[in-house]
Design an enzyme around this catalytic site. Sequence first.
Site: not given
Length: 212
Positions: A15, A38, A67, A127, A157, A177-178
Site C-alpha cells: 500500500r 498486491e 482494495t 482473507k 496487524g 502490510g505495513s
Amino acid sequence: MMPWLHPLPLVAILRGLHPDESVEIGTAIADAGFRVLEVPLNSPRPFHSIRRLADALGTRCLIGAGTVMSVDMVQQVADAGGRLIVMPHADVTIIRAAKQAGLYCVPGVATPTEAFAALAAGADALKLFPAEQSSPAALKAWRAVIPADVAVLPVGGIAPHTMTPWLAAGATGFGIGSSLYAPGRQAQDVAARAQAFVDAWHGQHASQGPHA
C-alpha cells in the site's frame, strides 16, 4: 491459487507503492521468497505499478491488486497485467467478475456467512480481515466448518512474532502490510523485513506442522 502459496503463503501488501520504486521493492521481496504481491488501488498510480511488476516479475510472482471496490476495477487490473483481485469485503459481484475475467480472487471476510457466500461465488481463498477484529479462537471455530483445502489468510496487524497462535488455529498463511512495506521505506529495509517474515514462517510453521 495454491501453487503460488507454496512453499511460502505470505502475501505482500504494498500500500502506497509508487511506480518508480515498484520493481526495486518488488524484487527485494521476491528475492526473499515471497510469491504473491498486491498493490492496493488506493496507492499512487497503482495500475502503472502493477504493469511494471507484472513485466519484471510476472513469471516469478502472482501480481495483482488490493482494495478492489468495483467491477470496473477488475478489468483495469487485468488490462494492466494483474492476475489477482484482493478485496477488503465480500461483494459477490466483484468475485464473479474476477472469475469471469480469469483472475484469482481473494475477498475479505469477517464471518462464516460471508466466507461461505464468497466461496459459493468462486473465491479462490479467504482473507480474514481485519485480523485485529477476530482471534485465533474464532478461526479455530471457522475451521470446524470451512473445508480444509480452503486457504484462510489473516490480514491486519501481523508481525513475525504473532503468527504462531494463528497457525495453531488453522491459518494457511498471512497478508502482510505495513510491517513489511510503508511509503518511503528503502528497498534494503524492506528486504530485511521480508527475510524476517520468511524466517519466522519457516521456523513457526515447522513447529506447528502443516495446516489446510
